[in-house]
Design an enzyme around this catalytic site. Structure first.
Site, short mmCIF file in Angstrom:
data_model
loop_
_atom_site.label_atom_id
_atom_site.label_comp_id
_atom_site.label_asym_id
_atom_site.label_seq_id
_atom_site.Cartn_x
_atom_site.Cartn_y
_atom_site.Cartn_z
N GLY A 46 0.19 34.39 -57.88
CA GLY A 46 0.74 33.41 -57.03
C GLY A 46 1.03 32.03 -57.93
N ALA A 47 2.08 32.31 -58.64
CA ALA A 47 2.51 31.44 -59.70
C ALA A 47 3.25 30.07 -58.93
CB ALA A 47 3.33 31.89 -60.80
N ARG A 68 0.63 25.95 -54.66
CA ARG A 68 0.03 24.71 -54.96
C ARG A 68 -0.73 25.01 -56.24
NH1 ARG A 68 0.56 24.19 -49.39
NH2 ARG A 68 -1.73 24.96 -49.02
N MET A 69 -1.68 25.75 -56.05
CA MET A 69 -2.89 26.11 -57.01
C MET A 69 -2.20 26.76 -58.12
SD MET A 69 -5.93 25.15 -57.45
CE MET A 69 -6.61 25.34 -59.08
N THR A 71 -10.20 32.49 -54.82
CA THR A 71 -9.69 32.48 -53.39
C THR A 71 -11.13 32.61 -52.59
OG1 THR A 71 -8.03 34.18 -54.09
CG2 THR A 71 -8.51 34.07 -51.73
N PRO A 79 -16.65 30.30 -54.78
CA PRO A 79 -15.75 29.43 -53.83
C PRO A 79 -15.25 28.29 -54.28
CG PRO A 79 -17.89 29.19 -53.32
CD PRO A 79 -17.95 30.22 -54.38
N MET A 107 -14.40 26.25 -58.21
CA MET A 107 -14.54 26.20 -59.73
C MET A 107 -14.80 24.82 -60.33
SD MET A 107 -13.97 29.36 -61.06
CE MET A 107 -13.28 30.89 -59.79
N HIS A 109 -10.15 19.16 -45.73
CA HIS A 109 -9.28 19.45 -46.70
C HIS A 109 -7.91 18.97 -45.95
CE1 HIS A 109 -12.43 21.83 -48.61
NE2 HIS A 109 -11.70 22.26 -49.60
N LYS A 125 -4.87 24.21 -45.27
CA LYS A 125 -5.94 25.29 -45.63
C LYS A 125 -6.28 26.08 -44.40
CE LYS A 125 -10.64 25.41 -47.57
NZ LYS A 125 -10.24 26.54 -48.45
#
Length: 270
Positions: free
Chosen positions: A11-12, A15-16, A102, A126, A128, A158, A162
């Site tokens: 998922g490069a 956003r994340m 995820t 959930p 990090m 959020h 999301k």
């Protein structure tokens, strides 16, 4: 360990994903080995560092893990539940450690993650963030001291994009509180209130969800009594806090045996 741990980011272009690529660029013990996007993406072939705004890193974005299986040591995944499960199956086949950030998994998917972790090392959390994981420890203390005698509410906010609600972090907060009190979260959780609800049941744990603007992530646990209340809050101002935590998890996971781990173990909090 003298060599850097090579990570792959799936998922490069998300956003994340971009923040993870940026985080890898600035790590002393981590290097970006691969960056993966969905098939058909117009970004295939682009330099991952250029995409993330950190300059050339000589890692071209590709559309298949098979093409880069020898270029990385640990896979980092902050995509979607269905995509994460496919990536997990790939890691299982190729015996690659995996960091899963995820959220939104259903019960069956969580069971599958646990089953796969019997054969490969997996960090599944959930959230990090180091700060959030410290907050979870503080929740245990607060709940043990005053949880039986207060009304407990969890409020989370959020960004408008999301997809899951409540957030995985909020649900984890509820699980910690419920477990400390010897309760079952599925039985005592109340998700939102509307209409004439009657007096509050002290044995419940309330959840309130906000989705607005570009809020990165805010979580509060409220322990309210007559005359006073305690609030334990974590506010994230940048996704980099999650990305740095994921890098820390990947470095730690590289030397671990097969098993299901969380950030509490990565940080030495449990």
């Amino acid at each position: 360990m003298t060599t850097k741990v090579r990570v792959a980011v799936v998922g490069a272009s998300g956003r994340m994903g971009r923040v993870l690529i940026e985080a890898a660029k600035h790590q002393d013990v981590i290097t970006l080995g691969a960056a993966i996007e969905r098939q058909g993406s117009t970004l295939i072939g682009a330099d991952a560092g250029e995409l993330a705004g950190v300059g050339c890193v000589n890692v071209a974005i590709c559309d298949s893990l098979d093409n880069v299986k020898d270029d990385f040591d640990v896979l980092i995944d902050f995509t979607s539940p269905d995509a994460s499960m496919l990536h997990l199956e790939w890691c299982l086949r190729h015996k690659k450690p995996m960091v899963i950030g995820t959220t939104g998994f259903n019960h069956a998917q969580k069971e599958q993650i646990s089953a796969c972790a019997e054969q490969i090392p997996v960090v599944f959390s959930p959230n990090m963030s180091v700060g959030v994981n410290l907050m979870w420890k503080l929740l245990e203390v607060a709940t043990a001291v005053m949880g039986q005698d207060t009304d407990i509410e969890i409020i989370e906010a959020h960004h408008r994009h999301k997809k899951d609600a409540p957030s995985g972090t909020a649900l984890k907060m509820g699980e910690i509180i419920a477990n400390t009190l010897g309760r079952d979260l599925e039985e005592c959780a109340v998700y939102g209130r509307e209409g004439i609800t009657g007096a509050r049941d002290r044995n419940t744990i309330g959840f309130s969800t906000i989705r607005a603007g570009d809020i990165v992530g805010e979580h509060t646990a409220m322990f309210a009594d007559i005359g006073e209340r305690i609030e334990i809050t974590h506010k994230a101002s940048s996704r980099m806090t999650y990305a740095n935590g994921a890098m820390r998890a990947a470095f730690w996971l590289y030397d671990q045996n097969a098993g299901l781990y969380d950030m509490q173990q990565v940080l030495g909090l449990s």
